[in-house]
Design an enzyme around this catalytic site. Structure first.
Site, PDB file in Angstrom:
ATOM      1  N   ASP A   1      -7.989  -7.460   0.498  1.00  0.00           N
ATOM      2  CA  ASP A   1      -7.052  -7.662   1.610  1.00  0.00           C
ATOM      3  C   ASP A   1      -7.732  -7.228   2.885  1.00  0.00           C
ATOM      4  O   ASP A   1      -8.621  -6.376   2.869  1.00  0.00           O
ATOM      5  CB  ASP A   1      -5.765  -6.846   1.413  1.00  0.00           C
ATOM      6  CG  ASP A   1      -5.963  -5.388   1.850  1.00  0.00           C
ATOM      7  OD1 ASP A   1      -5.554  -5.028   2.961  1.00  0.00           O
ATOM      8  OD2 ASP A   1      -6.567  -4.607   1.068  1.00  0.00           O
TER       9      ASP A   1
ATOM     10  N   ASP B   1       0.853  -1.178   0.000  1.00  0.00           N
ATOM     11  CA  ASP B   1       0.000   0.000   0.000  1.00  0.00           C
ATOM     12  C   ASP B   1       0.897   1.239   0.000  1.00  0.00           C
ATOM     13  O   ASP B   1       2.123   1.136   0.018  1.00  0.00           O
ATOM     14  CB  ASP B   1      -0.964  -0.032   1.176  1.00  0.00           C
ATOM     15  CG  ASP B   1      -0.266   0.096   2.522  1.00  0.00           C
ATOM     16  OD1 ASP B   1       0.957   0.315   2.555  1.00  0.00           O
ATOM     17  OD2 ASP B   1      -0.952  -0.037   3.552  1.00  0.00           O
TER      18      ASP B   1
END
Length: 376
Positions: free
Chosen positions: A267, A93
């Site tokens: 996720d 991320d």
């Protein structure tokens, strides 16, 4: 020779899709659930277990790895794959989620974000360019643009400003990423719970011609029906030949229903975090091993599971471990949960391939509704 990053659809059933993402480090079967390895570890699990459970890809956190051990150090040690002994795909991320979750420790500007470390108080600047630089040092296969994520509910002007800033940062991230055929940078659709803003964000990002697209800023306080409504607006705008990633989602039901709206990747920390707190996910729904009903139950968590944690240990022992605060309890339930999530994803892929997804979803949810076996 390098393998270019590509996405191939194999079958569809309504809006649900199955296929694979091809990367230089292996294929990712979709729909995919990515276990979260925040600081280079999927908590309470060996990565060999994560792989054996069926995971093709894991996620790492740019903000946390920037603070410790540091991106430059990881690069000197051969990159994140080598450092953690995971030779398969990794998505990182961008640090954008920490813009929301660490609001008290950061300052925002057009240039980027300045974080005050929660570890030692040092200041760290995270611009779109620095975020991509860090992810490049880590060596991740899929890198995310820096964005501003806002918690819901929020005022319309706050949502619009964050969406527009995220679009400007997406352009800067694309420039910083450059040409890397074997890797991908994903843009992130923002817009909160506003359909028009979601449309605007998705259309603008599509114009950047990125290799994949994420849908961010959901599962941050809004009801599930609002999340699904935003997917209804967003997914049809995104290119059908690129993967779609719903960030931070979620529960097995969230996943099951989001796949039906066209999402390919997920996720969430839920399976491992829940495992550490005594909660197991099973084909019969959630089972709280802290409950006294399990104290003298010699039966396993799920006798039909192929995961040793669910099949070979008694509920009584799992209950004892959790109530005693033993690390093994967290390890076994995290193992069970990651395994269950991966088995769910395999069932989803198979159902889409056989064009039986609606029936599979209904049967799966009905089994959850019936609940766990009766107490002894």
């Amino acid at each position: 020779m390098t393998t270019p990053f590509t996405f191939e659809l194999l079958a569809t059933d309504g809006a649900a899709r199955t296929g694979f993402v091809k990367t230089a480090r292996g294929d990712i079967r979709t729909p995919a659930f990515m276990p979260v390895g925040t600081v280079g570890t999927v908590k309470a699990m060996y990565l060999d277990q994560v792989r054996d459970a069926g995971a093709d890809i894991i996620l790492g956190n740019t903000y946390h790895l920037m603070l410790r051990p540091g991106a430059e150090r990881v690069a000197r040690l051969g990159g994140l794959h080598e450092f953690i002994r995971w030779p398969y795909p990794i998505l990182t991320d961008s640090g954008g989620f920490q813009v929301m979750s660490l609001a008290g420790l950061r300052k925002m500007s057009e240039q980027g974000v300045v974080f005050q470390s929660h570890i030692d108080g040092k200041r760290h600047e995270m611009s779109p360019e620095r975020s991509i630089e860090i992810q490049g040092l880590l060596g991740s296969d899929i890198q995310m643009q820096l964005d501003e994520c806002v918690a819901l509910p929020a005022e319309p002007d706050v949502i619009r400003k964050a969406m527009e800033l995220s679009l400007r940062w997406a352009e800067r991230c694309k420039t910083a990423f450059g040409e890397q055929p074997e890797r991908a940078m994903f843009g992130i659709v923002q817009g909160g719970d506003d359909e028009k803003l979601r449309e605007e964000s998705a259309k603008a990002l599509t114009g950047l011609d990125l290799k994949g697209y994420a849908i961010g800023g959901l599962a941050v306080g809004e009801p599930q029906d609002v999340m699904l409504a935003m997917l209804d607006v967003t997914c049809p705008i995104l290119p059908s030949d690129r993967p779609r990633y719903l960030m931070g989602v979620g529960t097995p039901q969230d996943i099951l229903r989001s796949v039906a709206h066209g999402v390919d990747m997920f996720d969430c920390v839920m399976p491992t975090r829940s495992g550490r707190h005594g909660l197991a996910f099973t084909r019969r729904g959630r089972v709280n091993l802290r409950n006294a009903r399990h104290a003298e139950d010699h039966r396993p968590l799920d006798e039909e599971s192929t995961c040793p944690a669910a099949r070979d240990y008694s509920r009584a022992y799992l209950h004892h471990l959790i109530r005693s605060g033993e690390a093994l309890g967290a390890m076994l339930l995290s193992w069970n949960n990651i395994h269950y999530y991966q088995q769910l994803m395999q069932g989803i892929r198979d159902a889409i391939a056989s064009r039986n997804y609606a029936a599979f979803s209904a049967q799966t949810e009905a089994a959850w509704e019936r609940g766990d076996i009766d107490p002894l």
